[in-house]
Every structure is written in structure tokens, then in C-alpha cells.
Design an enzyme around this catalytic site. Sequence first.
Site, PDB file in Angstrom:
ATOM      1  N   CYS A  69      11.628 -24.484  14.797  1.00 10.42           N
ATOM      2  CA  CYS A  69      12.095 -25.300  16.054  1.00 10.42           C
ATOM      3  C   CYS A  69      11.925 -24.180  17.427  1.00 10.42           C
ATOM      4  O   CYS A  69      13.119 -23.708  17.505  1.00 10.42           O
ATOM      5  CB  CYS A  69      13.019 -26.141  15.982  1.00 10.42           C
ATOM      6  SG  CYS A  69      13.202 -26.912  17.647  1.00 10.42           S
ATOM      7  N   CYS A  72      14.328 -25.369  19.956  1.00  9.20           N
ATOM      8  CA  CYS A  72      15.710 -24.975  19.666  1.00  9.20           C
ATOM      9  C   CYS A  72      16.045 -23.745  19.917  1.00  9.20           C
ATOM     10  O   CYS A  72      17.492 -23.374  19.917  1.00  9.20           O
ATOM     11  CB  CYS A  72      15.824 -25.270  18.154  1.00  9.20           C
ATOM     12  SG  CYS A  72      15.600 -26.915  17.609  1.00  9.20           S
TER      13      CYS A  72
END
Length: 311
Positions: A69, A72
Site C-alpha cells: 500500500c 500507507c
Amino acid sequence: MHGAIDLGARQAATKKQQERRAQGGGAPADAAGAAGQYVVDVTDETFNAEVVERSQSVPVLVDFWAEWCEPCKQLGPILEKLAAEAAGKWVLAKVDIDANPQLAAYMQQMGVRGIPFVAAVVAGQLLPFLNGAAPEPQVRQAVDQLFDALRKEGILPDAPEGEQPAAAEAGAAPAADPVYAEAEDALQRGDLPAAKAAFERILADDPRDAQAKQGLALVGLSLRVGALDDGAVEDADAKPGDVQAQIAAADVEMVSGRIDAAFDRLLAAVRGSAGDDRDAARKHLLSLFELLPPDDPRVGRARRALQSALF
């Protein structure tokens, strides 16, 4: 705490799992590797002790993330920095959803479909907090607003004794730029015009200062949204040809974390308009790019789509 979820049932279930493991000689390790004094990695087995029980004495922000991700990787370091600055007033717990299927499933049961996702846990109560990445000034402001709200409701526990002095022993942070400090103070007290003026002063000295550009863009967005009536998105959906309505709705979507939706709305406005209206939609889309790092994949996608729409 509207929308809070009681974690008591999960705590009881986890204790039973731990008891069964202990009886079978397979007790888990005390905790996953700590990432720092106020940042801990938690697992399916340690979530109860590191988050639920700890939240009885100090608030815990839980960062659900994964290695694949990219957003993230933008949000995580910001949260870790803020946790270090908080020096024990709250703790950051990080959950790798790929390595912890029980917690990943629990996140999905809460209705969360994407990461990064951050939840606040206070006194055993879980409150959905952030969904999606954002620039540091916006995350900092959101965290401050969260704890201000918890404090006003009288449910914010005191920080554990001794933690702040321990942080002080580790060494004080380097002195911040006074104009940046002025901007941050203004943001924390909600004085957006003062924050705007401070960021403009920084950019007057250094027009290439990326952090100041990001901060100014955030303040501008907040000021615009604060002046809008409720229902801006619904109004825009009812008036697809009204570019100013689309611009207002895109601002609301950005504030609510629906970044792709905001970009797509303005891209549609660019494709469906001409002349001054088209230029207004284009310029506003470019201004929203300033809210995110230039290497954010959502910005890259929208830039490519904008080029296709224009040429």
C-alpha cells in the site's frame, strides 16, 4: 464517541485463545517487535494486551497498513512522528493486515474496505478515525481535533506517569523554524487566516518550499469548505454543467478523504466544459494536487488523465 465500537467481546475471546495456547504449551511471545518507545507493532495475538488493555490508561491509534500500500507508506511515518512528539500522551499501534488475518477481517466487519485506515481506541472503545492518506498538517490537525473532542467529553485518560520525563531524557527535538511554529500554533487553535499568512511568508522567502505549499493548500481548502453550505455534493450532482458547483463539491470530497472522487469530478468538468469554465476546473484540479506529495499515485493518475482531457 458517536459510532464507537466496544472491544470487550473481542478482548474476552482473545483471552480464551491465549488460555488455550497456554494450556497446550504454545503461549505467544509477549509482543511483536516494538518500532519505538511510543510505536508498537501488534498482531492477532497481542492486540488485546497492546491495544485494548493499554487503552484503559492511554489512548491508542491503530494504523492498519500493508507493504504493498503506497499511501500507507506516506501516512505511516507521519503518524510515527506525531506519536514521538506526543511523548506518551497516546500510543501508535501498527497492524500489518497481510500478516494478521483476524484483524484484517475485523477491520472489514467494521465496513472498512480500503487502507490506510486508522482507528482510535479509548477505554476499550474503538472509534473509526482516518481512512486514506493526507499531508502532515492535515493529519496533525485531525489528531489534535480528535483529542480535543475526547477531552471535552471527559473521556480522555491521563497519560501514564513517568512517560513524558522519559521522552525528555531521550533529548529534545531540534528547534523548529519560528514561522513554521507560528503556522502550526495557528492551525492548532483553529486560526486559519493566521496560518495562511504564516505559510505565505514562508513561500515569499522560498517559493519552492514543498511543506509550506502543502500547508497553504490545506488551509485554503479548509477556508473554502468552511464557507460552503451543507449539501454541496448533492447540489453539484444535480447540476453537472455548473463548473463552480463541481469545484465546491470536489473540495468537500477532498476534506472527507474521497480524493479519487474529487479528482474524477474535476476531470469530468474539464472534459465537459470550454473556455473560462474549463480553465477554472483545470486550475482548481492543479491546486488540489498540492495537497498530496508529487509522487502520490493518485496525483500521477489524475495528471495523466488531465493531459489526455486537454490534448
